[in-house]
Design an enzyme around this catalytic site. Sequence first.
Site: not given
Length: 598
Positions: A492, A511
Amino acid sequence: MLLTNYVLWRRGLLACLLASSLIPLAVRAQVATAPIMPDTKTLGHSPSALAAVLPAGVRPYYSAELNALYAARHNQPMWQDRDAIQQFQQQLAELALSGVQPQFISWAQWLTNPDISPMARDVILSDAMLGYLQFVTGVEQNGEVWLYNNKPYRLAPPPVLAVEHWQHAIKDGGITRFIAGLAPQHPQYPKMHLALKTMLTDNHPWPQLNGNESLRPGQLSDDIPALREILHRSGMILPASATPLPTADNMPADVRTTPPVTDGQQSVVVSPAADSLAPSASTSDPAVVATVDPQDKAYTPDLVEAVKRFQSWQGLTADGVIGRQTRDWLNVSPQTRVTLLALNIQRLRLLNNRINTGIQVNIPNFSLVYYQQGAQVLSSRVIVGRPSRKTPLMRSALSSVVLNPPWNVPTSLVRQDIVPKAMRDPGYLQRNGFTVLSGWSSDAEAIDPGTLDWGMISPAHFPFRLRQNPGANNALGRYKFNMPSSDAIYLHDTPNHNLFLSDMRALSSGCVRVNKASDLANMLLQDAGWGDTRVSATLKEGNTTYVPIRHQIPVNLFYLTAWVADDGKPQFRTDIYNYDSAIKVGAKSLANAQRLLQ
């Protein structure tokens, strides 16, 4: 009892297979005629038969299997091809240096015994081959445990089929080709193998920098003579034009905000060199500086430039300041680098031998590379999980790009991070765009944060879901790249691009934040038929939009702390998750491995 019966059955099956037509019973014509084994009539299947040819203290790990193998060959030797022996001993030495299983260290030690007889060497090589076959056939499935653990994996008998292939290779004269096929087949392997052998030749004592304070250009230090020797032996005392090639970790960051990263923002990670250094007087102490000879102990411009090259080599910020990270890596000896190369050589077995189209993220290198049809089309810095919340090794595939993504906060982060902040600051949730939902179902109702009774709520008992709305402050930024993951891991964007200025970027909750997320998104969206105008309009509207990817893009999150760059220079990175601890065991094999690698 059942276990005993199983072992006896397996040994009997192996003996039968080896005695069948699948396994050669005759010796090739080129086998030496001089007897190199005791009277074969007395050997049979006795466990003591092979032991009789071995030096004292040497006990084969696979005694039963070896007895069956040699009996099937009328007790004739298996290792008569010098090239095959050399190749196998070198692969064995590399595995011993990795430290992942101490038995390989024992095999390397036994093979370098100067008093070993030819037949004893033959038996030890065969014993080691059985262990190596188990490793090679099992590493693809078990490598994420075997190669990223501080405990050795359990040795077991190799698959019968693997033993059959080995014996066929002996019979058919293809043993050299067979052994070459057991080495990692990745294009990096020949380069890393050569780098390892080259570094083994530098076996002189390695100087150490003992200062604790950062050393800056123009300062004086007692460490300068050691520094100069380290830089010379590392090949860094070179013309400025010899700066290492740029890679994803040392290329300029895509910085949208400029505040520098403070020491407190950087993750606390330790390189392999940071084993308790003895404290020494600091160069900031006037009494010490006054006793220094300026001609020999000044941090001069030529050394500063060499240190910058060294920092680029290690993936550190090339600022010429010798802080903790740089000092720790300067103190890493060639012998330690050899074991790091050996461990990462085995990790090559988990990587694709040829990259066509896909995204490769090397976690400790904090880098992402996107390939299309074998060509690199994008290289970006990334931020990965901090040591307490590691980014997992995984293989998946991108399925969609999300523009203006909301963030459904994982329960662990709600409990550990957000609820404690909201309890201290009741306005925290609204100010940061969080919506409180009654649950995780699609019809969950929104709850006014102002109505929450914080006296009845604790981090461990927060029965609500938190979702951060899309926007400039959303933790996922403007783009999210979805891919199936049991750990809810994805790529992301981020609103905090200043963090990409740090050389140690293990900062996230697991992440992967991508510095060039907009570039990656534009490439993927163009493939999906989206033009720049449509992308810009969607971002401006602020509505969450999911765009499926026409052809799923493979994603590989891997962990490599050593490799060889395109310029031929071996690269090393800090072991942020302490996965390299096995090299401390592998270091015990340095002397023996060096002899086997000659």
